[in-house]
Design an enzyme around this catalytic site. Structure first.
Site, PDB file in Angstrom:
ATOM      1  N   GLY A 193       3.988  -5.109 -30.046  1.00 47.84           N
ATOM      2  CA  GLY A 193       3.939  -6.225 -29.102  1.00 47.84           C
ATOM      3  C   GLY A 193       4.325  -5.752 -27.714  1.00 47.84           C
ATOM      4  N   GLY A 249       8.249  -8.026 -20.968  1.00 47.81           N
ATOM      5  CA  GLY A 249       8.347  -7.684 -19.563  1.00 47.81           C
ATOM      6  C   GLY A 249       8.735  -6.228 -19.347  1.00 47.81           C
ATOM      7  N   PHE A 250       9.507  -5.673 -20.248  1.00 50.83           N
ATOM      8  CA  PHE A 250      10.003  -4.307 -20.119  1.00 50.83           C
ATOM      9  C   PHE A 250       8.897  -3.285 -20.377  1.00 50.83           C
ATOM     10  CE2 PHE A 250      12.119  -0.545 -21.855  1.00 50.83           C
ATOM     11  CZ  PHE A 250      13.240  -0.392 -21.055  1.00 50.83           C
ATOM     12  N   GLY A 251       8.055  -3.608 -21.321  1.00 52.13           N
ATOM     13  CA  GLY A 251       6.993  -2.675 -21.693  1.00 52.13           C
ATOM     14  C   GLY A 251       6.514  -2.974 -23.098  1.00 52.13           C
ATOM     15  N   VAL A 271       6.104  -2.268 -27.283  1.00 54.46           N
ATOM     16  CA  VAL A 271       6.967  -1.926 -28.415  1.00 54.46           C
ATOM     17  C   VAL A 271       6.081  -1.365 -29.531  1.00 54.46           C
ATOM     18  CG1 VAL A 271       8.733  -2.788 -29.995  1.00 54.46           C
ATOM     19  CG2 VAL A 271       8.456  -3.877 -27.763  1.00 54.46           C
ATOM     20  N   ASP A 312      19.839 -14.092 -21.455  1.00 58.93           N
ATOM     21  CA  ASP A 312      18.397 -14.138 -21.718  1.00 58.93           C
ATOM     22  C   ASP A 312      18.101 -14.680 -23.116  1.00 58.93           C
ATOM     23  OD1 ASP A 312      15.819 -13.913 -20.854  1.00 58.93           O
ATOM     24  OD2 ASP A 312      15.620 -11.789 -21.350  1.00 58.93           O
TER      25      ASP A 312
HETATM   26  N1  LIG Z   1      13.396  -4.263 -33.053  1.00 58.82           N
HETATM   27  C1  LIG Z   1      12.186  -4.811 -33.209  1.00 58.82           C
HETATM   28  N2  LIG Z   1      11.601  -4.850 -34.418  1.00 58.82           N
HETATM   29  C2  LIG Z   1      10.378  -5.407 -34.585  1.00 58.82           C
HETATM   30  N3  LIG Z   1       9.665  -5.960 -33.579  1.00 58.82           N
HETATM   31  C3  LIG Z   1      10.178  -5.938 -32.345  1.00 58.82           C
HETATM   32  C4  LIG Z   1      11.460  -5.367 -32.082  1.00 58.82           C
HETATM   33  N4  LIG Z   1      11.729  -5.516 -30.765  1.00 58.82           N
HETATM   34  C5  LIG Z   1      10.665  -6.151 -30.236  1.00 58.82           C
HETATM   35  N5  LIG Z   1       9.737  -6.405 -31.169  1.00 58.82           N
HETATM   36  C6  LIG Z   1       8.456  -7.111 -30.972  1.00 58.82           C
HETATM   37  O1  LIG Z   1       7.855  -6.631 -29.790  1.00 58.82           O
HETATM   38  C7  LIG Z   1       7.383  -7.696 -28.990  1.00 58.82           C
HETATM   39  C8  LIG Z   1       7.807  -7.533 -27.562  1.00 58.82           C
HETATM   40  O2  LIG Z   1       9.226  -7.653 -27.468  1.00 58.82           O
HETATM   41  P1  LIG Z   1       9.957  -7.632 -26.079  1.00 58.82           P
HETATM   42  O3  LIG Z   1      11.406  -7.832 -26.332  1.00 58.82           O
HETATM   43  O4  LIG Z   1       9.567  -6.403 -25.339  1.00 58.82           O
HETATM   44  O5  LIG Z   1       9.315  -8.834 -25.286  1.00 58.82           O
HETATM   45  P2  LIG Z   1       9.650 -10.387 -25.217  1.00 58.82           P
HETATM   46  O6  LIG Z   1      10.967 -10.662 -25.889  1.00 58.82           O
HETATM   47  O7  LIG Z   1       8.458 -11.120 -25.731  1.00 58.82           O
HETATM   48  O8  LIG Z   1       9.761 -10.679 -23.679  1.00 58.82           O
HETATM   49  P3  LIG Z   1      10.942 -10.246 -22.720  1.00 58.82           P
HETATM   50  O9  LIG Z   1      10.506  -8.978 -22.064  1.00 58.82           O
HETATM   51  O10 LIG Z   1      11.044 -11.350 -21.767  1.00 58.82           O
HETATM   52  O11 LIG Z   1      12.175 -10.054 -23.537  1.00 58.82           O
HETATM   53  C9  LIG Z   1       7.882  -8.983 -29.609  1.00 58.82           C
HETATM   54  O12 LIG Z   1       6.765  -9.684 -30.071  1.00 58.82           O
HETATM   55  C10 LIG Z   1       8.744  -8.605 -30.755  1.00 58.82           C
HETATM   56  O13 LIG Z   1       8.379  -9.345 -31.886  1.00 58.82           O
END
Ligand SMILES: Nc1ncnc2c1ncn2[C@@H]1O[C@H](COP(=O)(O)OP(=O)(O)OP(=O)(O)O)[C@@H](O)[C@H]1O
Ligand SMILES: [Mg+2]
Length: 381
Positions: free
Chosen positions: A82, A85-87, A89, A208
């Site tokens: 997924g 904002g950070f990048g 995953v 957040d």
């Molecule tokens: N530790 C993890 N294990 C499994 N999936 C993850 C993990 N961390 C993030 N993800 C998945 O990656 C995606 C992006 O997460 P991310 O935290 O970068 O963005 P966000 O929470 O949607 O937005 P924001 O940047 O505002 O926090 C999400 O859909 C999340 O389900």
């Protein structure tokens, strides 16, 4: 093979977007360091940093970029999980003991977050994440396993959360709705994570809280992720810290948006919003309510204090399968958390005490269907 990371914009999301995203809510203060209410200035991270070294956390594994390329098949599209904002995953595999990259299916799964090159704010967020998550260990905080810092390449390696985010389980079309029992347990887990952060000295303000930052393991235990915006709270007799106003529309406390004054009660407000999302299955901001964008808080508030009307906010996908008394408790806690005056909001410890006894056994079915409300037993942990 290329990857799917297209660089979703982080800041100043369109006002019409129905998907809440992290934004600079107001940027009249460009400093991202805390300045206390009496004017003295302290480094945002200093009090929880063990040394002045930029990467102070000895327990974390320092990965090379090549390690993480190997663990994700060079960030290949089939490893993509997924984007935020950070990048982007990615899912990767490492050896449980040595943490060396392994082949898919060997060792343990990790989630690897790769900072977008163009993000300047991202470097600060990366450091905040390493600093905070690297030293705090709690069952309701996502575990940070390590990091990579090679020139401008910044990555973070987390425990893998197999059920993804709460956001997906509450709002994504086609995903089976989570049961009432699971929703209550998620609320308790989030309250536990926040209470822990607020109990630290100095307290840590998460800043957040939102459904996308609550991640779930197989039994739906919830953990807070993303500490990029976390800040040390006020110390001594100071009432607040002043920071650049960043957060997510629909979740940030109104007084914080108006003044930039950040307190632990800002997190309490966001918790109230997440409680409403859990109960209603509706997003904190949604264009579809009333034809134009309307905040869930404004829509739900008139129903919260009234036991009869409260039923109207409940998620229809629960098909009535919820414990009315527990729903009333959550509604009245939400109402208190969303109080306009931050001083009138309860502390997270008080919130936890109020909802902890509603906890249901783990591994309850995902769907509400076939789960009679009387079978949602209660016990005190
Ligand atoms: N530790 C993890 N294990 C499994 N999936 C993850 C993990 N961390 C993030 N993800 C998945 O990656 C995606 C992006 O997460 P991310 O935290 O970068 O963005 P966000 O929470 O949607 O937005 P924001 O940047 O505002 O926090 C999400 O859909 C999340 O389900
Ligand atoms: Mg996130």
């Amino acid at each position: 093979m290329g990857n799917l990371c297209l660089g979703k914009p982080v800041e100043l999301a369109s006002a019409s977007s129905s998907i809440p995203s992290k934004v600079v809510l107001k940027s009249n203060d460009s400093s991202d360091f805390n300045s206390s209410s009496n004017g003295s200035s302290v480094s945002t991270l200093s009090s929880h940093q063990s040394t002045s070294h930029p990467i102070p956390i000895a327990a974390l594994k320092a990965f090379t970029l090549n390690d993480l390329k190997a663990a994700t098949k060079n960030f290949r599209s089939d490893s993509y999980l997924g984007e935020g904002g950070f990048g982007c995953v990615y899912k990767g595999w490492i050896d449980e003991n040595t943490h060396a990259p392994t082949k898919p299916g060997v060792g343990i799964v990790v989630a690897i977050k790769k900072l977008k090159q163009e993000s300047i704010q991202g470097h600060k967020e990366w450091l905040a994440e390493v600093t905070y998550l690297g030293q705090f260990h709690h069952e309701n905080l996502v575990k940070l396993i390590g990091y990579c810092s090679e020139a401008d390449k910044k990555l973070l390696v987390y425990e893998y959360m197999p059920r993804g985010s709460l956001e997906n389980h509450l709002f994504k079309r086609g995903v089976q709705p989570i049961s009432w029992a699971t929703r209550v347990n998620v609320a308790i887990d989030v309250a536990r994570g926040l209470s822990f952060l607020h109990s630290l000295e100095p307290p840590v303000i998460y800043r957040d809280l939102k459904a996308s930052n609550v991640l779930l393991v197989s039994d739906f235990t919830a953990k807070l992720s993303d500490f990029g915006l976390a800040r040390n709270g006020p110390t001594g007799d100071k009432t607040h810290v002043s920071t650049r106003i960043v957060g997510t529309r629909g979740y940030a406390a109104p007084e914080y948006i108006a003044t930039g004054h950040l307190t632990v009660k800002s997190d309490v407000y966001s918790f109230g919003v997440v409680l409403l999302e859990l109960m209603s299955g509706k997003r904190s901001l949604d264009e579809d309510r009333g034809g134009m964008e309307e905040a869930l808080v404004d829509w739900a508030k008139p129903f919260l204090g009234n036991q009869r009307k409260m039923v109207r906010i409940m998620d229809t996908r629960l098909e009535g399968q919820y414990v009315k008394k527990a729903a009333q408790t959550l509604a009245s806690v939400a109402e208190e958390c969303l109080h306009a005056d931050p001083k009138s909001r309860p502390s997270m410890a008080e919130v936890l005490a109020a909802i902890e006894e509603l906890q249901a056994p783990r591994n309850t079915p995902r769907s509400s269907k076939g789960t009679p409300s009387h079978s949602l037993q209660r016990y005190k942990p």
